[in-house]
Scaffold this motif. Sequence first.
Motif, mmCIF file in Angstrom:
data_model
loop_
_atom_site.group_PDB
_atom_site.id
_atom_site.type_symbol
_atom_site.label_atom_id
_atom_site.label_comp_id
_atom_site.label_asym_id
_atom_site.label_seq_id
_atom_site.Cartn_x
_atom_site.Cartn_y
_atom_site.Cartn_z
ATOM 1 N N SER A 47 59.939 70.695 68.894
ATOM 2 C CA SER A 47 60.546 70.039 67.965
ATOM 3 C C SER A 47 60.671 70.575 66.835
ATOM 4 O O SER A 47 59.536 71.097 66.101
ATOM 5 N N PRO A 48 61.427 70.313 65.565
ATOM 6 C CA PRO A 48 61.321 70.670 64.316
ATOM 7 C C PRO A 48 60.114 69.933 63.776
ATOM 8 O O PRO A 48 59.433 70.387 62.979
ATOM 9 N N LEU A 61 57.174 72.019 64.536
ATOM 10 C CA LEU A 61 56.854 73.064 63.680
ATOM 11 C C LEU A 61 56.368 72.713 62.232
ATOM 12 O O LEU A 61 55.524 73.266 61.590
ATOM 13 N N SER A 62 57.067 71.522 61.896
ATOM 14 C CA SER A 62 56.591 71.193 60.585
ATOM 15 C C SER A 62 55.122 70.796 60.404
ATOM 16 O O SER A 62 54.357 71.060 59.239
ATOM 17 N N TYR A 78 58.671 76.152 55.698
ATOM 18 C CA TYR A 78 58.855 77.349 56.815
ATOM 19 C C TYR A 78 60.260 77.763 56.751
ATOM 20 O O TYR A 78 61.182 76.709 56.477
ATOM 21 N N THR A 105 63.539 79.351 58.915
ATOM 22 C CA THR A 105 64.124 79.732 60.307
ATOM 23 C C THR A 105 65.254 80.772 60.133
ATOM 24 O O THR A 105 66.256 80.632 59.296
ATOM 25 N N ARG A 129 65.054 82.905 67.632
ATOM 26 C CA ARG A 129 64.796 82.054 66.701
ATOM 27 C C ARG A 129 63.332 82.557 66.124
ATOM 28 O O ARG A 129 62.565 83.011 66.829
ATOM 29 N N HIS A 137 60.763 81.821 63.013
ATOM 30 C CA HIS A 137 60.293 80.686 62.324
ATOM 31 C C HIS A 137 59.053 81.557 61.286
ATOM 32 O O HIS A 137 58.051 82.096 61.987
#
Length: 239
Positions: free
Chosen positions: A161-162, A165-166, A173, A175, A234, A236
């Motif tokens: 999920s975002p 990643l956060s 970051y 993408t 994707r 990131h």
Amino acid sequence: MENYVRYRPGYPQEVIPLLQREAALVPQSIIADVGSGTGISAELFLHAGNVVHAVEPNREMRAAAERLLAHFPNFHSIDASAQATTLPDHSVDFIVAAQAFHWFNTPETRAEFTRILKPGGHIVLIWNERRLDSTPFLQAFEQLLLTFGTDYTAVRHENVSPAALSSFFSGAYETFTFANEQRFDFEGLKGRLLSSSYAPGPGQPRHEEMLAELRRIFDVYEVSGQVCFEYDTRVHVGH
């Protein structure tokens, strides 16, 4: 393992100029490819002239990469994990994880990445996300996985999920997305399916039934003897 080596998708060449432009990648940059598998992502950076330390705990995958990439003098294979890479402190400019982050999204890994990354270095997470419904063939293939896959919905890479990643990146970051594709005849399609951990293999329940359905789907949707897998790759990029 042979299916994985032969049929897993590569990554678009555009990843290298993207990182040159957005993250100051140069041929002298030192790369740690963590969860490097069979070397698909490492090869991208080796062709760009980088030294690549490929960190992979799975013996079979590591051996496959060593066979495929032995002709690159800048390739270094390391039997280690994301949580304990064995690399020296502040020794790499980029940490790359391609199709692997979901296996090691842990505080221990984040601490290890902070330890080995040079000040100002970058972390690059890459996925090929198969499009699920952009064509009738891909819709049918997705339904096949939902029907026959043993733990498909649990291990899909897109489940990252975002928020995950956060919490992993320190700070913001970015993408970036590229189109990517593979084309297969039936044998290639079968190999691509069987390269996935959630596809029941020979001797497992429903294996033959799954292959019969795969054959049916192929016969319905093939064009000139091939079907097309479409991906969104994707990328990131953060710290």
